[in-house]
Design a protein around this motif. Structure first.
Motif, PDB file in Angstrom:
ATOM      1  N   LEU A 669       0.809  -1.217   0.000  1.00 18.38           N
ATOM      2  CA  LEU A 669       0.000   0.000   0.000  1.00 18.38           C
ATOM      3  C   LEU A 669       0.845   1.270   0.000  1.00 18.38           C
ATOM      4  O   LEU A 669       0.529   2.233  -0.710  1.00 18.38           O
ATOM      5  N   ASP A 670       1.946   1.259   0.754  1.00 21.33           N
ATOM      6  CA  ASP A 670       2.762   2.476   0.792  1.00 21.33           C
ATOM      7  C   ASP A 670       3.441   2.726  -0.550  1.00 21.33           C
ATOM      8  O   ASP A 670       3.575   3.874  -0.996  1.00 21.33           O
ATOM      9  N   LEU A 675       3.478   5.875  -5.682  1.00 24.28           N
ATOM     10  CA  LEU A 675       3.323   5.998  -7.129  1.00 24.28           C
ATOM     11  C   LEU A 675       2.248   7.024  -7.468  1.00 24.28           C
ATOM     12  O   LEU A 675       2.433   7.880  -8.357  1.00 24.28           O
ATOM     13  N   ILE A 676       1.127   6.980  -6.737  1.00 18.75           N
ATOM     14  CA  ILE A 676       0.045   7.938  -6.993  1.00 18.75           C
ATOM     15  C   ILE A 676       0.504   9.362  -6.680  1.00 18.75           C
ATOM     16  O   ILE A 676       0.135  10.330  -7.357  1.00 18.75           O
ATOM     17  N   ALA A 677       1.342   9.497  -5.661  1.00 15.31           N
ATOM     18  CA  ALA A 677       1.859  10.833  -5.311  1.00 15.31           C
ATOM     19  C   ALA A 677       2.696  11.398  -6.450  1.00 15.31           C
ATOM     20  O   ALA A 677       2.701  12.609  -6.701  1.00 15.31           O
ATOM     21  N   LYS A 678       3.398  10.513  -7.160  1.00 11.00           N
ATOM     22  CA  LYS A 678       4.203  10.958  -8.293  1.00 11.00           C
ATOM     23  C   LYS A 678       3.352  11.142  -9.544  1.00 11.00           C
ATOM     24  O   LYS A 678       3.647  11.991 -10.392  1.00 11.00           O
ATOM     25  N   GLU A 679       2.293  10.316  -9.646  1.00  9.26           N
ATOM     26  CA  GLU A 679       1.484  10.312 -10.864  1.00  9.26           C
ATOM     27  C   GLU A 679       0.045   9.998 -10.474  1.00  9.26           C
ATOM     28  O   GLU A 679      -0.333   8.831 -10.307  1.00  9.26           O
ATOM     29  N   ASP A 681      -2.727  10.046 -12.046  1.00  9.49           N
ATOM     30  CA  ASP A 681      -3.517   9.228 -12.975  1.00  9.49           C
ATOM     31  C   ASP A 681      -3.253   7.732 -12.805  1.00  9.49           C
ATOM     32  O   ASP A 681      -4.033   6.904 -13.259  1.00  9.49           O
ATOM     33  N   ALA A 682      -2.144   7.377 -12.159  1.00 12.38           N
ATOM     34  CA  ALA A 682      -1.835   5.960 -11.970  1.00 12.38           C
ATOM     35  C   ALA A 682      -2.870   5.268 -11.102  1.00 12.38           C
ATOM     36  O   ALA A 682      -2.971   4.032 -11.102  1.00 12.38           O
ATOM     37  N   SER A 683      -3.676   6.061 -10.373  1.00  6.27           N
ATOM     38  CA  SER A 683      -4.728   5.466  -9.555  1.00  6.27           C
ATOM     39  C   SER A 683      -5.717   4.679 -10.416  1.00  6.27           C
ATOM     40  O   SER A 683      -6.378   3.755  -9.927  1.00  6.27           O
ATOM     41  N   GLN A 684      -5.824   5.064 -11.705  1.00  9.04           N
ATOM     42  CA  GLN A 684      -6.717   4.333 -12.624  1.00  9.04           C
ATOM     43  C   GLN A 684      -6.239   2.890 -12.851  1.00  9.04           C
ATOM     44  O   GLN A 684      -7.024   2.016 -13.223  1.00  9.04           O
ATOM     45  N   LEU A 685      -4.935   2.667 -12.650  1.00 12.71           N
ATOM     46  CA  LEU A 685      -4.343   1.354 -12.931  1.00 12.71           C
ATOM     47  C   LEU A 685      -4.266   0.463 -11.694  1.00 12.71           C
ATOM     48  O   LEU A 685      -3.989  -0.728 -11.814  1.00 12.71           O
ATOM     49  N   LEU A 686      -4.479   1.030 -10.527  1.00  8.95           N
ATOM     50  CA  LEU A 686      -4.273   0.296  -9.280  1.00  8.95           C
ATOM     51  C   LEU A 686      -5.588  -0.196  -8.692  1.00  8.95           C
ATOM     52  O   LEU A 686      -6.570   0.548  -8.622  1.00  8.95           O
ATOM     53  N   SER A 687      -5.602  -1.438  -8.277  1.00  6.90           N
ATOM     54  CA  SER A 687      -6.784  -2.039  -7.640  1.00  6.90           C
ATOM     55  C   SER A 687      -6.348  -2.830  -6.421  1.00  6.90           C
ATOM     56  O   SER A 687      -5.269  -3.438  -6.417  1.00  6.90           O
ATOM     57  N   PRO A 688      -7.165  -2.851  -5.368  1.00  2.67           N
ATOM     58  CA  PRO A 688      -6.862  -3.722  -4.222  1.00  2.67           C
ATOM     59  C   PRO A 688      -6.753  -5.173  -4.696  1.00  2.67           C
ATOM     60  O   PRO A 688      -7.461  -5.593  -5.620  1.00  2.67           O
ATOM     61  N   TYR A 689      -5.897  -5.934  -4.046  1.00  5.46           N
ATOM     62  CA  TYR A 689      -5.566  -7.284  -4.528  1.00  5.46           C
ATOM     63  C   TYR A 689      -5.421  -8.217  -3.326  1.00  5.46           C
ATOM     64  O   TYR A 689      -4.843  -7.838  -2.296  1.00  5.46           O
ATOM     65  N   PHE A 720       0.850   6.871 -18.845  1.00  6.27           N
ATOM     66  CA  PHE A 720       1.176   6.734 -17.420  1.00  6.27           C
ATOM     67  C   PHE A 720       2.689   6.482 -17.309  1.00  6.27           C
ATOM     68  O   PHE A 720       3.133   5.380 -16.982  1.00  6.27           O
ATOM     69  N   PRO A 721       3.508   7.514 -17.615  1.00  7.25           N
ATOM     70  CA  PRO A 721       4.958   7.311 -17.726  1.00  7.25           C
ATOM     71  C   PRO A 721       5.615   6.805 -16.434  1.00  7.25           C
ATOM     72  O   PRO A 721       6.523   5.983 -16.487  1.00  7.25           O
ATOM     73  N   LYS A 722       5.178   7.291 -15.272  1.00  9.84           N
ATOM     74  CA  LYS A 722       5.801   6.852 -14.019  1.00  9.84           C
ATOM     75  C   LYS A 722       5.500   5.378 -13.750  1.00  9.84           C
ATOM     76  O   LYS A 722       6.382   4.604 -13.343  1.00  9.84           O
ATOM     77  N   ALA A 723       4.254   5.013 -13.965  1.00  6.22           N
ATOM     78  CA  ALA A 723       3.863   3.616 -13.742  1.00  6.22           C
ATOM     79  C   ALA A 723       4.567   2.711 -14.741  1.00  6.22           C
ATOM     80  O   ALA A 723       5.049   1.616 -14.383  1.00  6.22           O
ATOM     81  N   LEU A 724       4.640   3.162 -15.994  1.00  8.02           N
ATOM     82  CA  LEU A 724       5.290   2.341 -17.018  1.00  8.02           C
ATOM     83  C   LEU A 724       6.778   2.199 -16.726  1.00  8.02           C
ATOM     84  O   LEU A 724       7.364   1.117 -16.921  1.00  8.02           O
ATOM     85  N   GLU A 725       7.397   3.269 -16.239  1.00  7.74           N
ATOM     86  CA  GLU A 725       8.824   3.202 -15.908  1.00  7.74           C
ATOM     87  C   GLU A 725       9.072   2.197 -14.786  1.00  7.74           C
ATOM     88  O   GLU A 725      10.084   1.468 -14.783  1.00  7.74           O
ATOM     89  N   LEU A 726       8.147   2.144 -13.849  1.00 13.84           N
ATOM     90  CA  LEU A 726       8.270   1.179 -12.744  1.00 13.84           C
ATOM     91  C   LEU A 726       8.290  -0.253 -13.283  1.00 13.84           C
ATOM     92  O   LEU A 726       9.109  -1.079 -12.871  1.00 13.84           O
TER      93      LEU A 726
END
Length: 969
Positions: A669-670, A675-679, A681-689, A720-726
């Motif tokens: 979670l942290d 990641l969301i703090a940096k980007e 829009d990345a929240s659109q890609l993240l789901s609880p799992y 989503f450049p930050k998420a993709l870079e990860l």
């Protein structure tokens, strides 16, 4: 003088003054005083019982063990002066069938001697013998009789000696090969010196001859001449009348046909001298080969750490397939003519192991047949003493040439030959017969280096004709066949055996071929046409069962089986064992079958003779006598005829969860918040799992997020450049490495190449799953690998991991049906297996499972109410209980009143009523009949009731509650 010694001296004195040695009249009082001498108030106070019933394995009758103290010891008393070695078989059989919680040790006692057996490690001889007079000073072997957990100390523990001996010879072999000695020559030398070591200590060579010769070897040239000369002497048909090798007999057997001459360096000579110092009469040939072979060429893995197949496990095949039919035949003879006829049949009786390895199974089979031979001869002498003199028995009915083997490992084949040559001499000594041990039998034509399944040209390999077939084929699952055997071999074997499904495990080919090769078992010859094989777990399910045991049961009958147990021969391997007869004629079949099954057991960590802690077993075996064993190695209703039901698969309602493919797609979670703090829009890609072990372990909300680009192409993912870079940093290198890795399996290579082409996406997103649960507030799930499915609801906002089996239902009625015993028992009969645990299958389990066809609204409501009470009891218990659902359900195995058991019983009753089933009959049998009925109705176009809430409920919202094991709040 210690208190222990004093009490035992008092016991010895008491026996001398009061006991005459009457087995029937004095056994119990003797044992009670023995327990008192070991610090108990008495045997009953210690928890032991006398005259415990034990089922006989061959006649079906009942015997009574003199004393049973589980899980420590079974004691069998015999009259004073009795020859205890004659009663070994009785002790072993009592020990075998005292399950569950089988005693670790067995003791034979004739009032003056204690013979202590540890059958888990050493079957043929006691690990210690103690005379009554010596008991005060040598009580260590009976330490297990003291209160508490006191490890026994044994002086005759053959396993430790065998490991050390194997280690010395393996180190010598590895040194020879390591400095350039050709491997075939090194192998030949080691086998020849191995036989010489044994021969010196079991009376085939003059005592200390080999030791003296080794002492004479001061240089490499000496070993070439002196040891090479010994091997030549052992191959001299005319004998050796004089000189250094005077008196050395002709050994023959093919082993010394080409005497090995090798110049050994100082280190190698030293290792041989150390090996020679062992008492080779205590080295066990049936495990030596495996321990030795496992040490070759592996400096980091000595014999001390190698696994071997325990004799007890081998007897699970040799017993039902060879020993019990022969014993029944012997005990059934009445006239001398019948006995002589059986003796002649024993001379022609043949045994084959088509995957013989180092000969463990063949050795055990030979040893048991020699014992049966002695039993037959003694019966002849007892019943007809004027015609048969037991002291004039010069020739055996059984020889090593009755036994055949094949293996793909040429050195294992040579070891197996030596093992069988030694078996002959050891049997002569054990049974005190006057056969000549020399010359050795030549087994070059009996045990051969050969692929047992297919030739290089693609045809089936030839098998020698045999009455019975036993063995332990390779444990190789279908997914490992191509990587380990190669594509070309797989194509060859599948052309040779087109009737075996392509998804069957490797051992299935042996099962199929074995059954086809067997003669038919008939009343005229009930000893032939029998087989016993060890297989992978999957031989009892899916295509492996179809290719093997389904074929067996068409014309044969499974008479004894182990449905599941860890195997002694390899770490982390679980197996099934099947023993069958190629016949369905009741005249040659036992009245009852025996089915062994694994039960959980918490055991203390037993210690070895030297005090080292052995691994604690987490299982026990239990056995029940049944009238029928199916091809799934179960006595339950055989559901192999169940068919997939279209109403269960269209629309699809059950799915495997999401497979990320790489752990880097799953973020704590942290890390997700970072990641969301940096980007944003990345929240659109993240789901609880969430995965199954988290929920069963007590998690009520997700602790991780999954990063999912969905089906976006690379250009869309660039939004989503930050998420993709990860993902580029953490996942791309691993997928590139996997795609470049050299693999023989074209399918696996293609698999990794495809993943590389879409490296930013999850391996298996399960889009159809996500679409199915998208419109639901919650969905049902359970762990895919489980011994008992525990269903729970999960918020549809949470993505399920691939360790979860997901059911696209949000209602309490579906929960009730799937959590009921009808579905659970159907699952147990249809599941596949992963290692030791059952695995849920969407096709085989859910796809064939019939739902209640005509439940009334009241019956549906009853199921819903029972479901909600079950969920409420679980929710309340989990507020205070630690460990989650898994620990909660473990309480069902414990005695005592349990609210969880009560609500499950109520749910089962409601569901059985909804089905219209008879609660007193087998629910699986009734479900199987319903499966056929539903399938027939579908075929003729008649309406059926599929999974989910039936049409009799007009307002679905009335059967949907808010319970959720995993949610976001």
């Amino acid at each position: 003088m210690s208190d222990k010694t004093k009490k035992l001296e008092e016991f010895v004195a008491w026996v001398g003054g009061h006991i005459k040695g009457d087995e029937k009249g004095e056994a119990q009082i003797y044992l009670n005083y023995l327990f008192q001498a070991f610090g108990h108030k008495g045997l009953l106070e210690a928890g032991a019982t006398c005259e415990e019933r034990v089922k006989k394995n061959d006649t079906g009758g009942t015997s009574f063990a003199d004393l049973v103290w589980k899980p420590r010891v079974v004691v069998e008393m015999k009259k004073r002066g009795a020859d205890l070695k004659k009663h070994y078989r009785q002790a072993f059989e009592y020990w075998t069938y005292l399950v569950p919680n089988r005693p670790r040790y067995a003791v034979l006692c004739n009032f003056d001697e204690f013979w202590v057996y540890d059958f888990e490690t050493q079957m043929d001889s006691p690990v210690e013998t103690v005379k009554l007079a010596d008991l005060p000073n040598r009580y260590g072997a009976l330490n297990f009789l003291f209160p508490g957990d006191v490890a026994p100390v044994f002086g005759n523990h053959h396993e430790e000696v065998t490991r050390e001996a194997a280690d010395k010879l393996a180190r010598c072999f590895n040194a020879m090969v390591g400095r350039g000695i050709e491997r075939p020559l090194a192998q030949r030398f080691i086998l020849q010196i191995l036989m010489a070591f044994f021969a010196e200590d079991i009376g085939l060579l003059e005592k200390y001859l080999v030791k003296r010769l080794l002492d004479e070897c001061k240089s490499p040239e000496d070993t070439y001449d002196i040891l090479g000369g010994l091997f030549e002497a052992m191959n001299r048909a005319s004998g050796n009348p004089g000189g250094r090798y005077k008196g050395v007999a002709y050994f023959n057997g093919g082993l010394y046909a080409n005497p090995a001459r090798v110049e050994l360096v100082a280190e190698e000579r030293s290792l041989l001298k150390e090996a020679c110092d062992f008492n080779w009469s205590k080295v066990r040939p049936e495990i030596f080969g495996t321990l030795f072979e496992h040490s070759l060429g592996k400096e980091e893995r000595h014999a001390q750490g190698a696994h071997f197949t325990s004799p007890v496990d081998i007897m699970k095949i040799v017993g039902p397939t060879i020993v019990e039919p022969w014993r029944a035949a012997i005990e059934g003879t009445k006239t001398l003519s019948e006995m002589q006829g059986l003796a002649h049949r024993m001379q022609t009786f043949t045994v084959l192991d088509p995957a013989c390895g180092s000969g463990n199974f063949l050795f055990t089979a030979y040893r048991e047949l020699k014992r049966l031979e002695a039993q037959l001869y003694n019966r002849m002498a007892d019943r007809f003493p004027k015609s048969v003199d037991v002291n004039q028995r010069t020739l055996g009915f059984v020889t090593t040439t009755n036994f055949y083997g094949m293996d793909l490992n040429p050195f294992a084949v040579e070891i197996a030959k030596v093992t069988m040559m030694l078996a002959h001499k050891l049997s002569i000594d054990e049974l005190h017969v006057s056969e000549s041990a020399l010359p050795l039998d030549n087994l070059d034509s009996n045990i051969v280096h050969r692929d047992a399944l297919v030739t290089d040209t693609g045809s089936r390999s030839e098998w020698p004709t045999a009455d019975v077939i036993i063995g332990n084929p390779p444990f190789l699952g279908v997914k490992k066949m191509k990587p380990e055997l190669g594509q070309a071999y797989i194509e060859r074997i599948r052309r040779a055996y087109p009737e075996v499904p392509g998804m069957a495990d490797f051992c299935v080919y042996w099962i199929r071929r074995t059954h086809d090769a067997l003669p038919i078992c008939t009343p005229a010859d009930p000893l032939q046409g029998r087989a016993g094989l060890v297989g992978t777990q999957n031989i009892r399910s899916n295509e492996s069962r179809i290719g093997g045991l389904d074929h067996v049961t068409v014309s044969g009958t499974v008479i004894e089986a182990v449905d599941n147990q860890p195997w002694s021969g390899d770490a982390n391997v679980h197996v099934s064992i099947a023993n069958w007869v190629k016949s369905q004629d009741d005249a040659v079949l036992p009245e009852t079958r025996r089915l062994w099954f694994k039960t959980k057991k918490a055991l203390r960590k037993p210690k070895s003779a030297k005090g080292t802690v052995r691994a604690a077993k987490e299982y026990d075996l239990d056995m029940r006598e049944v009238s029928y064993i199916s091809s799934s190695l179960s006595d339950k209703t055989d559901t192999k005829t169940a068919v997939a039901l279209a109403c269960n698969t269209k629309p699809k309602r059950t799915f495997q969860g999401v497979t990320p493919g790489h752990e880097d797609f799953v973020l704590k979670l942290d890390a997700a918040q970072a990641l969301i703090a940096k980007e944003a829009d990345a929240s659109q890609l993240l789901s609880p799992y969430v995965v199954g072990k988290e929920v069963l372990g007590g998690a009520t909300k997700p602790s991780r997020m999954i990063l999912d680009f969905g089906e976006r192409d690379l250009l869309a993912a660039q939004q989503f450049p930050k998420a993709l870079e990860l993902v580029k940093q953490n996942v791309l290198p691993k997928r590139e490495a996997a795609a470049k890795k050299r693999v023989d399996d074209e399918e696996e290579r293609s698999h990794h190449v495809q993943f590389l082409e879409r490296w930013w996406q999850l391996s298996y997103r399960r889009t159809n799953l996500l679409q199915a649960i998208a419109g639901l507030p919650r969905y049902l799930a359970c762990s895919r690998v489980t011994s008992r499915p525990i269903l729970f609801f999960v918020s549809s906002k949470v993505k399920p991991g691939d360790a979860l089996q997901v059911f696209a239902f949000d209602d309490d009625y579906s929960f009730g049906v799937l959590q009921s015993k009808v579905h659970i028992e159907w699952f147990m009969s249809k599941r596949s297996n992963m290692k030791s645990d059952p695995r849920y299958s969407s096709i085989n389990v859910f796809g064939t499972f019939p739902w209640p066809q005509r439940p009334t609204a009241a019956q549906v409501t009853a199921v819903v109410e029972a479901s909600r009470k079950l969920q409420a009891v679980r929710t309340t218990a989990l507020k205070t209980a630690k460990g989650g659902l898994r620990v909660l359900y473990d309480t069902l195995a414990l005695p005592g009143k349990n609210p969880l058991r009560d609500v499950h019983d109520a749910l089962d009753k409601a569901v059985v009523t909804a089905y219209g089933f008879d609660s007193k009959r087998d629910v699986v049998a009734q479900a199987l009949a319903l499966n056929a009925t539903v399938a027939a109705r579908i075929k003729t176009g008649q309406p059926v009731t599929g999974p989910g809430v039936p049409a009799v409920i007009s307002d679905k919202s009335t059967v949907v509650s808010s319970d959720c094991a995993v949610k976001l709040e």
